[in-house]
Design a protein around this motif. Structure first.
Motif, mmCIF file in Angstrom:
data_model
loop_
_atom_site.group_PDB
_atom_site.id
_atom_site.type_symbol
_atom_site.label_atom_id
_atom_site.label_comp_id
_atom_site.label_asym_id
_atom_site.label_seq_id
_atom_site.Cartn_x
_atom_site.Cartn_y
_atom_site.Cartn_z
ATOM 1 N N LEU A 41 0.800 -1.229 0.000
ATOM 2 C CA LEU A 41 0.000 0.000 0.000
ATOM 3 C C LEU A 41 0.833 1.280 0.000
ATOM 4 O O LEU A 41 0.483 2.250 -0.662
ATOM 5 N N VAL A 42 1.931 1.280 0.752
ATOM 6 C CA VAL A 42 2.664 2.529 0.958
ATOM 7 C C VAL A 42 3.538 2.905 -0.247
ATOM 8 O O VAL A 42 3.457 4.030 -0.729
ATOM 9 N N SER A 47 -4.956 1.927 -6.676
ATOM 10 C CA SER A 47 -5.690 2.944 -5.915
ATOM 11 C C SER A 47 -6.335 3.940 -6.875
ATOM 12 O O SER A 47 -5.713 4.380 -7.828
ATOM 13 N N GLY A 84 -3.913 6.046 -8.500
ATOM 14 C CA GLY A 84 -2.767 6.387 -7.658
ATOM 15 C C GLY A 84 -3.055 7.540 -6.741
ATOM 16 O O GLY A 84 -2.401 8.568 -6.778
ATOM 17 N N VAL A 85 -4.084 7.403 -5.909
ATOM 18 C CA VAL A 85 -4.423 8.489 -4.989
ATOM 19 C C VAL A 85 -3.521 8.396 -3.766
ATOM 20 O O VAL A 85 -2.601 9.182 -3.598
ATOM 21 N N HIS A 86 -3.777 7.415 -2.935
ATOM 22 C CA HIS A 86 -2.941 7.249 -1.738
ATOM 23 C C HIS A 86 -2.133 5.969 -1.821
ATOM 24 O O HIS A 86 -1.012 5.899 -1.372
ATOM 25 N N GLY A 87 -2.742 4.950 -2.387
ATOM 26 C CA GLY A 87 -2.049 3.694 -2.578
ATOM 27 C C GLY A 87 -1.257 3.742 -3.881
ATOM 28 O O GLY A 87 -1.103 4.801 -4.483
ATOM 29 N N PRO A 88 -0.749 2.578 -4.324
ATOM 30 C CA PRO A 88 0.095 2.542 -5.514
ATOM 31 C C PRO A 88 -0.661 2.909 -6.788
ATOM 32 O O PRO A 88 -1.841 2.633 -6.929
#
Lengths: 217, 493
Positions: free
Chosen positions: A150-151, A191, A203-207
């Motif tokens: 996720l990060v 994301s 690609g908002v917050h996740g990959p």
């Protein structure tokens, strides 16, 4: 610490206590089934995953290391964090990373999740794939990280063909499941958001990108 | 917008009347167009997706999901107790809050005990219901909304206007202006640029936050698990990085077993956004264990009643089965006409809000909401757990008459109406006299459909009522007259 309402008092407002016989509820899961075991699960998974904007690639077991090294060379990450439970697979991935010039960062207990914010790619194994939805199911148990998928801005997952379940229902009705992992996640695409005027952005917050190496034995 | 105005949008002075905000929304064509196009597109997509996946099985699945929810609500005490026991068994803590003030006090106390300075929060309607962010900020904890839409709404000190897509009432220009003003970045109207700005700003917050707050899509009684469904990944980040995770949840979120979950997962995203599943479905069972390399060390659940037990005890408990998919908002012609959620003057908007808010916050405080439906049934058709919303509007309207919340003139009108409907003679006389009287009051309106007369303004005592309504003049001849002359049916027909 502020105490809230007591449990007894809170529960009393919800009606009289009922017996455990209250749990008598049978449901018909087959109503929900969209993919049966007789279907070509691999083909369906590849199609669904690609349709969601993930990038699945079918590889033979013996060429996994080579294919991974090739993919890493394309993506050119400088550093990676790993979430792999199996020691052999971990060594294979480390070799592939080495030949692609990618450095593995220690993102386990000692440095915590903060270190995952600095790497370019998270490489994980998965517990299952779901042919119906193209989802990956990840588990935090057995030393696997909760943040690796996720990060970092790119997620690379390794899925074995025999891990593909036909339908979501099969995951939830499987019996003999051992202790529940602290964190399970179904990943169904990169994301994304459509919050601004319904325009789809990935690609908002996740990959922004999810690559899947689907290993055929 | 000031903080007071922001609060006022979802927590107005009571009793709340819809009129003023509807007038404003009706005048704002851009907003109504935005709301209409987004909701209409989602509504069409939802129907397509269900037709392509479950087709003729869909009604049976709805009924099965409704049956599971009804079973939970019938045994809610048992399942809440079981859930709490399971969470404690995993090393988590469960707090019980009778109302939102109590819930916020508990949450602030947890934050203080941890010395928390920065909180990342994923989207949650129940925290909006409790106005949690304000209380945390007052306690010195910077609290950041991390869902993109909620983040932009927070930058503008605005309030969400839809359960699922909170900034449905704002366009890209508003988002660009908010970011330019609050984050000192270059103005842009490009959604992907704006998203990238938000991403980099919020990643820094995720990384340094010491408290993560989420809502709950579902709670699993059997295992003590929390289920979160999101597309952006913000919920996952909000509850992975920080050391402490606090879950806010209404008591109606509990379902019996993990094996019941696929019913709701397969319905929720299809109904809400037309996806098969949301991008991320997190199932979290307890705080970090010694064998886990990462994850929060503490996990707290704050279970909120806040009027729900009253609804549970009423004959409208079915409304607690709602899974907050937003499909009824997208299907509702009234929601579109009033320019989205703010017109409802409460956190829950659209048909489900119009039915639930009067029950949670007092029918006398929201006298207009039961009327905010044309009873067309689109909401019932859209509901994946088969809630018969029109039935609830009718029940609420009946309760308004019984509790005399409606004025004496309207009650008198209903009484006369009821009387005339029971007698053929009175009905005939009434409709003839009515037609004559209305004919005198009507006028020909250019721009209105057809070549017929319209009732635009009525004199006292109907003046206020007619301010917001334009009615077409009834047909010149009644159905009975037509029937008699055209079909030649006997005089008793």
């Amino acid at each position: 610490m502020v105490e809230g309402t007591s449990r007894e008092h809170f529960l009393a407002r919800l009606g009289p206590a009922t017996s455990p016989a209250a749990e008598d509820l049978s449901v018909d899961h087959e109503l929900l089934r969209l993919v049966g075991p007789e279907e070509d699960l691999l083909a369906r998974f590849m199609q669904e995953a690609a349709g969601l904007g993930m990038q699945p690639r079918l590889v033979q077991a013996e060429s996994l290391e080579l294919e991974m090294s090739r993919l890493l060379s394309e993506l050119a990450p400088v550093s990676a964090c790993l979430s792999l439970a199996d020691g052999q697979l971990r060594s294979l991935v480390l070799r592939a990373m080495h030949s692609a010039g990618c450095e593995a960062r220690d993102t386990t207990m000692s440095r915590g999740i903060a270190a995952q914010y600095d790497v370019d790619i998270g490489i994980t194994d998965v517990c299952h794939g779901v042919a119906e939805t193209g989802s990956l199911i990840l588990n935090s148990a057995a030393g696997r990280s909760r943040g690796a998928h996720l990060v970092p801005p790119i997620h690379l997952a390794i899925l074995y063909r025999e891990q593909i379940l036909p339908d979501l229902v099969d995951f939830f009705t499987a019996t003999g499941e051992s202790e529940l992992a602290t964190a399970q996640v179904f990943v169904t695409g990169p994301s994304k958001t459509a919050d601004i005027e319904g325009v789809l952005v990935t690609g908002v917050h996740g990959p922004r990108a999810v690559h899947i190496l689907v290993v055929d034995n | 917008m000031s903080d007071d105005q922001q609060r006022h949008l979802l927590d107005p002075k009571l009793p709340y009347l819809m009129g003023a905000r509807i007038d404003k929304a009706m005048a704002d064509d851009a907003m109504r167009t935005a709301v209409t196009s987004t909701t209409a597109a989602k509504d069409v997509l939802r129907k397509e997706v269900f037709a392509n996946s479950f087709a003729e099985r869909y009604p049976a699945i709805k009924r099965e999901a409704a049956r599971i929810k009804a079973h939970c609500l019938d045994n809610l005490r048992h399942y809440i107790d079981k859930f709490a026991g399971a969470v404690e068994g995993l090393g988590g803590k469960v707090h019980f809050a009778s109302d939102s003030q109590e819930a916020n006090r508990i949450c602030v106390a947890i934050a203080k005990a941890e010395g928390a300075r920065l909180c990342v929060k994923s989207k949650s309607m129940v925290t909006e219901e409790a106005f949690l962010v304000r209380d945390l900020e007052d306690a010195g904890v910077e609290t950041v909304e991390t869902d993109l839409g909620e983040f932009i709404v927070q930058l503008d000190r605005d309030a969400p206007s839809h359960i699922v897509t909170p900034m449905i009432h704002k366009d890209r220009r508003a988002a660009g202006r908010a970011m330019q003003r609050e984050l000192q970045v270059e103005y842009s109207e490009d959604p992907s640029k704006l998203t990238a700005i938000a991403r980099s700003y919020l990643r820094d917050k995720f990384r340094h936050a010491d408290l993560g707050i989420s809502g709950a899509n579902f709670l699993i009684a059997e295992s003590g698990s929390l289920v979160l469904c999101t597309n952006e990944g913000n919920a996952g980040l909000s509850v992975t990085s920080p050391r402490v995770h606090v879950v806010f949840a209404g008591i109606e979120k509990v379902i019996p077993r993990l094996s019941d979950l696929p019913f709701f997962l397969k319905l929720l995203a299809r109904s809400g956004t037309g996806q098969d599943l949301t991008v991320y479905t997190n199932i979290i069972s307890g705080p970090r264990r010694s064998s886990d390399p990462d994850g929060p060390e503490e996990l707290h659940f704050i279970l909120l009643d806040n009027g729900r037990s009253k609804v549970l005890a009423s004959d409208q408990s079915e409304l607690l089965a709602c899974i907050r998919c937003g499909a009824c908002l997208n299907a509702c012609p009234v929601f579109r006409a009033v320019g989205g959620g703010h017109a409802y003057g409460a956190v829950y908007s659209g048909p489900i809000g119009a039915a639930l808010t009067p029950l949670l916050r007092g029918l006398e405080n929201y006298p207009d909401l039961p009327q905010a439906s044309s009873l067309c049934g689109a909401c019932h058709e859209a509901c994946p757990v088969d809630i018969d919303l029109p039935k609830h509007f009718v029940s609420l309207r009946r309760a308004q008459i019984e509790q005399q919340i409606v004025g004496w003139r309207e009650r008198l009108a209903y009484r006369l109406w009821a009387k005339s409907m029971r007698s053929a003679l009175l009905f005939r006389m009434g409709s003839r006299m009515g037609r004559i009287a209305l004919g005198l009051l009507s006028s020909r309106q250019s721009g209105k459909a057809g070549d017929r007369r319209w009732l635009m303004r009525l004199p006292w005592p109907m003046k206020a009522w007619s301010m917001d309504r334009d009615l077409p003049m009834p047909a010149r001849r009644s159905f009975r007259q037509l029937w008699k002359s055209e079909c030649g049916v006997g005089k008793n027909g």
